[in-house]
Design a protein around this motif. Structure first.
Motif, short mmCIF file in Angstrom:
data_model
loop_
_atom_site.label_atom_id
_atom_site.label_comp_id
_atom_site.label_asym_id
_atom_site.label_seq_id
_atom_site.Cartn_x
_atom_site.Cartn_y
_atom_site.Cartn_z
N ILE A 8 0.87 -1.17 0.00
CA ILE A 8 0.00 0.00 0.00
C ILE A 8 0.92 1.22 0.00
O ILE A 8 1.81 1.33 0.85
CB ILE A 8 -0.92 0.03 1.24
N TYR A 28 -0.64 -6.81 4.46
CA TYR A 28 -0.23 -5.64 3.68
C TYR A 28 0.95 -4.94 4.34
O TYR A 28 1.13 -5.00 5.55
CB TYR A 28 -1.40 -4.66 3.53
N CYS A 67 2.23 -0.90 -6.20
CA CYS A 67 1.27 -0.85 -5.11
C CYS A 67 -0.13 -1.16 -5.62
O CYS A 67 -0.51 -0.75 -6.72
CB CYS A 67 1.26 0.54 -4.47
N ILE A 68 -0.90 -1.85 -4.78
CA ILE A 68 -2.27 -2.15 -5.19
C ILE A 68 -3.20 -0.98 -4.91
O ILE A 68 -4.32 -0.91 -5.42
CB ILE A 68 -2.81 -3.41 -4.48
N GLY A 69 -2.75 -0.04 -4.08
CA GLY A 69 -3.55 1.13 -3.75
C GLY A 69 -2.73 2.11 -2.95
O GLY A 69 -1.57 1.85 -2.61
N PHE A 70 -3.33 3.26 -2.66
CA PHE A 70 -2.61 4.32 -1.95
C PHE A 70 -3.45 4.82 -0.79
O PHE A 70 -4.66 4.96 -0.88
CB PHE A 70 -2.29 5.48 -2.91
N HIS A 71 -2.76 5.09 0.31
CA HIS A 71 -3.42 5.55 1.53
C HIS A 71 -2.68 6.80 1.98
O HIS A 71 -1.49 6.74 2.32
CB HIS A 71 -3.32 4.46 2.59
N TYR A 301 -8.76 -2.71 1.75
CA TYR A 301 -7.65 -3.09 0.88
C TYR A 301 -7.96 -4.37 0.08
O TYR A 301 -7.54 -4.51 -1.05
CB TYR A 301 -6.37 -3.34 1.70
N PHE A 304 -9.34 -3.88 -3.39
CA PHE A 304 -8.54 -3.19 -4.41
C PHE A 304 -8.27 -4.15 -5.57
O PHE A 304 -8.14 -5.34 -5.40
CB PHE A 304 -7.22 -2.71 -3.84
#
Length: 304
Positions: A8, A28, A67-71, A301, A304
């Motif tokens: 992430i 994650y 990355c599978i996503g951003f936080h 998550y 995603f």
């Protein structure tokens, strides 16, 4: 064999992100990513001397990061005291107030010192702890040198009623918070005020201004809010108007007087401290539990 964790991404990985985003997830791992807007925002700040709120809140990694996503933000907090301990806390002895913030003037540290000096002169039994490097950065303009000199003189003349720590490690700061009764963050400009939640996690209610998100975090049932006159800037954000030296002086005097009134009310009627302390702890438990956040975020998550 353990499955490799998925990444992430986040824009920064400073103390706040490590405490709020890079949590101990089972599946994650949070890592800092390459972000074009971080570079643009830093360049703008250096060129203009003030942040660009649009650039700060944008994100584009140009697909450089695996990355599978951003936080980018999250207010998570462990409880550092239990309610039963707060119920038995003694508020009859010397009350300890604490201010924590590197940017002493921007966060209202100068006004805290001025107000506390008046309270001590009135004979109240109280102590002020300051953890700050006393930096004069004061958005939108640096604080004048004479204000710094005045603050240092008031601290020295306080007969040890005001104790200054220029720099401590995080554990030392938390230890001081755990022994304090009321936190102070009468800030002029804080987009969030993360330290308020840290105070709350120790059952330490906080005196804050009503600026930006602080009016959402703090409340009269779990702290004290100083209502300040606000105006909209060119970006539609409501801020304290301090665009001239005269306005800076008037606002500073207004904030100081408000702090004197609140400090006096606390020291005169200490019965309010118990209920506010418990309410501040309950607020963190209900809205910012790290355990709950981990479970919720892992579910998010997973989509995603």
């Amino acid at each position: 064999m353990d499955k490799p964790k998925k990444y992430i991404g986040t824009k920064y990985l400073t103390y706040a992100e490590k405490r709020n985003i890079a949590l101990p997830f089972e599946s994650y791992e949070v890592k800092r990513t390459i972000d074009i807007y971080v570079l643009l925002a830093a360049g703008y700040l250096r060129l203009k001397g003030k942040p660009n709120h649009q650039l700060v809140n944008l994100h584009n990694d140009l697909n450089f990061n695996d990355c599978i996503g951003f936080h980018l933000w999250n207010p998570s907090q462990n409880l550092n005291i239990n309610e039963s301990a707060l119920t038995s806390r003694d508020f009859t002895q010397t009350l300890r107030f604490i201010f924590v913030g590197r940017d002493f003037f921007r966060k209202g540290g100068y006004e805290c010192v001025k107000a506390f000096t008046e309270i001590v002169n009135q004979g109240f039994d109280a102590e002020l702890i300051i953890v700050s490097q006393l930096t004069t950065y004061d958005y939108p303009n640096p604080a004048p040198k004479e204000n710094l000199e005045h603050a240092i003189k008031l601290i020295k003349d306080s007969q040890d009623k005001i104790k200054l720590f220029n720099e401590l490690n995080n554990q030392e700061v938390l230890a001081l918070i755990s022994k304090s009764h009321v936190g102070l963050l009468p800030t002029y400009n804080d987009s969030y005020g993360y330290s308020v939640l840290e105070f709350f996690s120790y059952g330490c209610p906080v005196i804050t201004t009503s600026i930006l998100a602080l009016s959402e975090i703090n409340h009269q049932d779990r702290g004290w809010l100083v209502d300040m006159p606000l105006v909209e800037n060119e970006e539609g954000i409501k801020l304290i108007d301090r665009t001239s030296p005269d306005k800076v002086r008037r606002i500073s005097n207004l904030l100081t007087e408000s702090l004197i009134e609140i400090l006096s009310s606390i020291l005169t009627d200490r019965s309010q401290l118990s209920s506010k302390s418990i309410a501040s702890l309950k607020y963190v438990k209900l809205n910012h539990s790290q355990v709950k956040n981990i479970k919720t975020l892992e579910q998010i998550y997973g989509n995603f």
